[in-house]
Write a protein that holds these residues in place. Structure first.
Motif, PDB file in Angstrom:
ATOM      1  N   GLU A  79       0.879  -1.179   0.000  1.00 26.93           N
ATOM      2  CA  GLU A  79       0.000   0.000   0.000  1.00 26.93           C
ATOM      3  C   GLU A  79       0.913   1.224   0.000  1.00 26.93           C
ATOM      4  OE1 GLU A  79      -1.145   2.191   3.135  1.00 26.93           O
ATOM      5  OE2 GLU A  79      -1.747   3.393   1.408  1.00 26.93           O
ATOM      6  N   LEU A  83      -2.879   3.937  -2.346  1.00 28.37           N
ATOM      7  CA  LEU A  83      -3.106   2.980  -3.442  1.00 28.37           C
ATOM      8  C   LEU A  83      -2.804   1.574  -2.938  1.00 28.37           C
ATOM      9  CD1 LEU A  83      -3.830   2.681  -6.448  1.00 28.37           C
ATOM     10  CD2 LEU A  83      -1.399   2.941  -6.979  1.00 28.37           C
ATOM     11  N   ASP A  87      -6.193  -3.730  -5.107  1.00 34.04           N
ATOM     12  CA  ASP A  87      -7.060  -3.040  -6.087  1.00 34.04           C
ATOM     13  C   ASP A  87      -6.399  -2.987  -7.461  1.00 34.04           C
ATOM     14  OD1 ASP A  87      -8.962  -2.620  -4.128  1.00 34.04           O
ATOM     15  OD2 ASP A  87      -8.075  -0.711  -3.499  1.00 34.04           O
ATOM     16  N   VAL A  88      -5.080  -2.762  -7.461  1.00 34.05           N
ATOM     17  CA  VAL A  88      -4.323  -2.747  -8.717  1.00 34.05           C
ATOM     18  C   VAL A  88      -4.374  -4.138  -9.370  1.00 34.05           C
ATOM     19  CG1 VAL A  88      -1.958  -2.570  -9.634  1.00 34.05           C
ATOM     20  CG2 VAL A  88      -2.799  -0.857  -8.034  1.00 34.05           C
ATOM     21  N   LEU A 209       4.372  -0.031  -6.895  1.00 38.08           N
ATOM     22  CA  LEU A 209       3.483   1.068  -6.481  1.00 38.08           C
ATOM     23  C   LEU A 209       4.301   2.246  -5.972  1.00 38.08           C
ATOM     24  CD1 LEU A 209       0.943  -1.002  -4.336  1.00 38.08           C
ATOM     25  CD2 LEU A 209       0.610  -0.214  -6.663  1.00 38.08           C
ATOM     26  N   ARG A 215       3.947   3.560 -11.333  1.00 35.71           N
ATOM     27  CA  ARG A 215       2.566   3.934 -10.937  1.00 35.71           C
ATOM     28  C   ARG A 215       1.778   4.426 -12.139  1.00 35.71           C
ATOM     29  NH1 ARG A 215       1.441   5.266  -5.078  1.00 35.71           N
ATOM     30  NH2 ARG A 215      -0.242   6.634  -5.706  1.00 35.71           N
ATOM     31  N   ARG A 219      -1.626   2.644 -13.738  1.00 43.05           N
ATOM     32  CA  ARG A 219      -2.919   3.323 -13.902  1.00 43.05           C
ATOM     33  C   ARG A 219      -3.604   2.909 -15.190  1.00 43.05           C
ATOM     34  NH1 ARG A 219      -0.356   8.104 -11.919  1.00 43.05           N
ATOM     35  NH2 ARG A 219      -0.754   8.214  -9.704  1.00 43.05           N
TER      36      ARG A 219
END
Ligand SMILES: [Zn+2]
Length: 255
Positions: A79, A83, A87-88, A209, A215, A219
């Motif tokens: 984390e 972020l 979730d990624v 991340l 990053r 996205r």
């Protein structure tokens, strides 16, 4: 005479089953109905049935892991700045699943806990990384060591090649960890909740991340998913599990 009729009935039933199975497999392989499968390999693939791909969302539902994996319940993933890795991972897996389904493959999305002895044509475990060193960047992958399935190295080769060619992620191969090489979900010797040895498997870390450049890449899960899908399709071609050419009708319409 009655025996002869019985034998004829059994043969006819077997032929019908074979024809049904054959046409289903041809559909999945993207071959037009009525086309002739040119090789013994094609016939073998018919018997194997549709290609099934398991996609594991790294860390999803880890807090509910079974007792044998209780140590991992707290390992909820990286984390950084709000972020969350899970979730990624989920975004990449969703995009990848959609892509592979559009190509005609059966796809199953798995959480952190793999069903005991899980079987598929292949499994990809999708993760992202983080490091206290913000300069550390790039993609890496690992197969289980000692090699549990002779096809694992080829799966790694094809997926690595596609990701490094089609994304801006650098190569972070030097930072593969022991946790990756002994990934719990591939470890049938230690854990019941793990893949069958016959299922080719690879764990991928799709960048950091904690790195600005990565990053930006993370996205855009669709770009990463396309690269992973191309690697998977290259592998399926290499093992002759699907015929040469695009994997399915939809693939031909790709931009
Ligand atoms: Zn992870």
């Amino acid at each position: 005479m009655r025996r002869l009729w019985l034998a004829a009935g059994v043969v006819a039933a077997a032929a019908m089953l074979l024809a049904l199975n054959w046409s289903a497999a041809l559909n999945v392989a993207g071959v037009k109905r009525g086309a002739v499968v040119p090789s013994l390999r094609g016939a073998l693939n018919v018997f194997k049935g549709p290609v099934r791909i398991g996609l594991q969302v790294g860390h999803l539902g880890e807090e509910r892991m079974p007792r044998e994996l209780a140590k991992l319940r707290a390992a909820t993933g990286a984390e950084v700045g709000g972020l969350e890795e899970v979730d990624v991972n989920l975004a990449i897996v969703r995009a990848l699943a959609a892509r592979l389904r559009a190509d005609g493959f059966e796809v199953e999305v798995l959480g952190a806990t793999v069903p005991p002895g899980y079987r598929a044509t292949l499994v990809l475990a999708v993760h992202a990384d983080a490091s206290p060193n913000p300069a550390r960047e790039g993609y890496k992958s690992a197969i289980f060591l000692p090699v549990r399935n002779p096809r694992d190295p080829l799966l790694k080769l094809d997926v690595d090649r596609a990701v490094l060619a089609e994304t801006d992620l650098g190569n972070d191969g030097r930072n593969v960890s022991l946790d990756m090489l002994e990934y719990y979900a591939f470890n049938a010797r230690r854990f019941r909740h793990s893949l069958s040895r016959g299922t080719a498997a690879l764990i991928v870390e799709m960048g950091y991340l904690s790195n600005r450049k990565d990053r930006a890449e993370l996205r855009h899960p669709a770009v990463l998913a396309r690269a992973l899908a191309d690697g998977v399709v290259a592998y399926l071609h290499d093992i002759q599990r699907i015929p040469p050419g695009p994997p399915g009708a939809v693939a031909a319409e790709r931009p």
